[in-house]
Design an enzyme around this catalytic site. Structure first.
Site, short mmCIF file in Angstrom:
data_model
loop_
_atom_site.label_atom_id
_atom_site.label_comp_id
_atom_site.label_asym_id
_atom_site.label_seq_id
_atom_site.Cartn_x
_atom_site.Cartn_y
_atom_site.Cartn_z
CE LYS A 47 -0.01 5.56 8.17
NZ LYS A 47 -1.18 5.60 6.93
CG ASN A 48 -1.72 2.20 7.65
OD1 ASN A 48 -2.09 3.00 8.12
ND2 ASN A 48 -1.73 1.60 6.08
CB CYS A 145 -6.33 9.92 -3.02
SG CYS A 145 -5.56 8.07 -2.69
NE ARG A 150 -6.43 4.19 -0.97
CZ ARG A 150 -6.02 4.79 -0.07
NH1 ARG A 150 -5.56 6.21 0.31
NH2 ARG A 150 -5.94 4.20 0.74
CG ASP A 333 0.93 0.65 1.89
OD1 ASP A 333 0.93 1.30 1.10
OD2 ASP A 333 0.06 0.08 3.15
NE ARG A 425 -1.80 11.63 5.44
CZ ARG A 425 -2.11 10.67 4.01
NH1 ARG A 425 -2.42 11.24 3.33
NH2 ARG A 425 -3.23 10.04 4.54
N1 EPU Z 1 -10.76 -1.05 -3.53
C1 EPU Z 1 -12.46 -0.94 -3.42
N2 EPU Z 1 -14.26 -1.01 -3.44
C2 EPU Z 1 -14.06 -0.72 -1.67
C3 EPU Z 1 -12.84 -0.85 -0.83
C4 EPU Z 1 -11.96 -1.20 -1.46
O1 EPU Z 1 -12.89 -1.29 -4.31
O2 EPU Z 1 -14.94 -0.65 -1.73
C5 EPU Z 1 -10.20 -1.57 -2.94
C6 EPU Z 1 -9.03 -0.11 -3.44
O3 EPU Z 1 -9.49 0.75 -4.92
C7 EPU Z 1 -8.12 -0.84 -3.80
C8 EPU Z 1 -8.31 -2.08 -3.30
O4 EPU Z 1 -9.59 -2.76 -3.19
O5 EPU Z 1 -7.33 -0.36 -5.42
C9 EPU Z 1 -7.74 -2.74 -1.44
O6 EPU Z 1 -7.67 -1.28 -1.02
P1 EPU Z 1 -8.31 -1.31 0.32
O7 EPU Z 1 -9.76 -1.41 0.60
O8 EPU Z 1 -7.80 -2.62 1.40
O9 EPU Z 1 -7.23 -0.21 0.79
P2 EPU Z 1 -7.49 0.85 2.24
O10 EPU Z 1 -8.27 -0.08 2.72
O11 EPU Z 1 -8.06 1.68 1.66
C10 EPU Z 1 -5.39 -0.08 3.62
C11 EPU Z 1 -4.24 1.15 4.00
C12 EPU Z 1 -3.06 1.62 2.81
C13 EPU Z 1 -2.90 0.60 1.96
C14 EPU Z 1 -4.42 -0.52 1.75
C15 EPU Z 1 -3.42 -1.83 1.08
C16 EPU Z 1 -5.21 1.59 6.23
C17 EPU Z 1 -5.43 3.23 6.84
N3 EPU Z 1 -4.63 2.17 4.44
O12 EPU Z 1 -5.48 0.74 2.76
O13 EPU Z 1 -2.28 2.01 3.48
O14 EPU Z 1 -2.01 0.82 0.75
O15 EPU Z 1 -4.32 -1.36 2.41
O16 EPU Z 1 -2.54 -2.57 1.84
O17 EPU Z 1 -5.09 0.87 6.81
C18 EPU Z 1 -0.44 4.07 3.50
O18 EPU Z 1 -0.09 3.03 4.25
O19 EPU Z 1 0.78 4.68 2.43
C19 EPU Z 1 -1.82 3.13 2.96
C20 EPU Z 1 -2.16 3.72 1.13
#
Ligand code: EPU
Length: 455
Positions: A47-48, A145, A150, A333, A425
């Site tokens: 999915k990701n 969320c 996030r 995850d 999802r």
């Molecule tokens: N963060 C910030 N600012 C930003 C971006 C991220 O502070 O602009 C922080 C986040 O709040 C978090 C950390 O950095 O504490 C890492 O977040 P990241 O951006 O890596 O997460 P994401 O890209 O929003 C993806 C996956 C998540 C998975 C995370 C971590 C997708 C669509 N989602 O989220 O997947 O948990 O990376 O590996 O790729 C899931 O599939 O259940 C899921 C939540």
């Protein structure tokens, strides 16, 4: 200036996204625990990986064909978003194919509305491609969320670095740029979708972009592979430093999405917990390295052969500590699912969540099933082994729901898991897959009256 359409008009469109005759269903799972899982389950595409790949189709006016698309709700949400923007999106799910063909050849409406972003934060992945292709984008800010705040502040800062001028009003972020230019970005903290979003934006920017402290998740590498097939020039994806030489245009492409490592990991843990003999097929064991190492520490017998992982056990598990980290560390995850396993292991396991600040909601539900878990800030101490007993529990997010399914598989009696729309999802037909290897799982739907039509 982009004008947002009237709210009623937008709500009407959202209402028509439902299939005709579809009722609102609040599904639940009823699971009777105690059966070891025996047999083979086939893992879907990631999915990701599929979500950013679909967003990448916005970068070209030629068709992008993506194979191995998982049959999960988030993909439907991304399809709706792309259709809303003017793309033609075909989604085919049959025995031979699970694929989508996306063609963004007509005018693009560069807006991601709140109604979609609030149901799926990954909708914000369209921000980078939209501004790169059309010179403007208006995307709802996602807000918090169940697992943490996030924010997307780092995505925004990095896009500014590439020359986008960004404003925020009424809960939306608006980005504009004649043409983005290359830049040097050092991520303050590692972000998966941030790395992906900027890689897409930089692919069409003028000049070279160098990004340091990038996410190294396999999904980033998969997106880079797709973009490269589309004509992008990217080096270093999968390492901390990615170099992108912008090109003036990208073409269509055909790409096969990598297997879902988190679905695979969830089934591997299910096999280990139930003391069965389960083969998890069509996965990439290399992507499961940290998890498999932890399972070995917990006394689980795991055999890797090609694209399969076979897990066998007598149900005797040992405690193991886990620290969630960015890839290749132990994935956040998989934290909830590992916690379910830890409740069945002899001894105390300390589970530390380093990525998200509020990702222990499942622990409270497991405690209601009989687990002994104490939360201290970012640490959860799980004392095992405790017998679990079936109870009515509530899923709070995607991976939390999966962990409750695992707990239910070893619990005495029936567990009723509410709000399984979270699991839909990201897990493809999970109850059917579990049933096929011997679990007793039933989906029940509570039919609610249809909403009155919007005038
Ligand atoms: N963060 C910030 N600012 C930003 C971006 C991220 O502070 O602009 C922080 C986040 O709040 C978090 C950390 O950095 O504490 C890492 O977040 P990241 O951006 O890596 O997460 P994401 O890209 O929003 C993806 C996956 C998540 C998975 C995370 C971590 C997708 C669509 N989602 O989220 O997947 O948990 O990376 O590996 O790729 C899931 O599939 O259940 C899921 C939540």
């Amino acid at each position: 200036m982009l004008t947002s359409r009237p709210i009623l008009d937008r709500m009407r469109r959202l209402a028509t996204w439902r299939d005709p005759g579809e009722a609102l269903i609040m599904d639940k799972f009823v699971i009777r625990g105690g059966n070891p899982l025996v047999g083979t389950v086939r893992i879907s595409g990631a999915k990701n990986s599929a979500l950013p790949a679909m967003a990448a189709a916005l970068l070209t006016d030629e068709p992008v064909v993506l194979e191995n698309i998982p049959e999960v709700r988030d993909i439907q949400t991304m399809r709706r978003l792309l259709v809303e923007m003017g793309a033609e999106v075909e989604l085919e799910y049959d025995r031979a194919h699970k694929r989508t063909t996306i063609h963004c050849c007509g005018p693009i409406r560069p807006e991601a509305p709140y109604e979609l972003v609030k149901t799926m934060r990954a909708s914000t992945l369209v921000l980078g491609p939209l501004v790169a292709r059309t010179g403007r984008a208006r995307v709802s800010l996602p807000g918090g969320c169940a697992i943490g705040a996030r924010p997307i502040d780092l995505h925004i800062k990095a896009l500014e670095h590439l020359g986008a001028s960004i404003t925020q009003d009424h809960g939306y972020v608006e980005a504009r740029a004649e043409r983005l230019h290359g830049g040097h970005i050092v991520w303050d903290r590692i972000t998966v979708t941030g790395t992906e979003e900027l890689m897409m934006a930089a692919a069409l920017a003028e000049g070279e972009t160098v990004m340091e402290n990038c996410a190294r998740e396999p999904e980033v590498g998969d997106l880079a592979a797709l973009l490269t097939t589309m004509g992008a020039r990217i080096e270093g994806a999968g390492t901390a430093t990615i170099r992108i030489h912008g090109v003036p245009r990208l073409t269509g492409a055909r790409h096969h999405i990598i297997p879902d490592r988190i679905s695979a990991g969830t089934f591997v843990v299910a096999g280990a917990m139930t003391g069965g003999d389960l083969t998890v097929a069509h996965c990439d064991p290399v992507h499961l390295g940290a998890l498999l190492q932890k399972l070995a520490e917990a006394g689980v017998v795991v055999q890797v052969a090609g694209d399969s992982v076979r897990v066998t056990g007598d149900g005797h598990l040992l405690a193991a500590d886990v620290n969630t980290e960015e890839y290749p560390g132990f994935p956040t995850d998989m934290q909830a699912q590992f916690m379910a396993l830890a409740t069945q292991a002899d001894g105390s396991s300390v589970i530390t969540e380093n990525i998200f600040e509020n990702r222990f909601m499942h622990a409270l539900e497991m405690v209601r099933m009989g687990a002994n878990i104490k939360i201290e800030g970012r640490r959860a101490v799980v004392r095992g082994k405790t017998p679990l007993s079936g109870a009515a529990v509530q899923a709070s997010d995607l991976r939390a729901s999966a962990s409750l399914v695992l707990a239910a598989l070893v619990a005495d009696g029936e567990t009723i898991i509410d709000r399984v729309y979270h699991i839909d999802r990201g897990y493809e037909h999970i109850e059917e897959k579990l049933r096929s290897v011997g679990a007793q799982v039933m989906r029940i739907g509570e039919m609610l009256p249809r909403r009155a039509a919007l005038a």
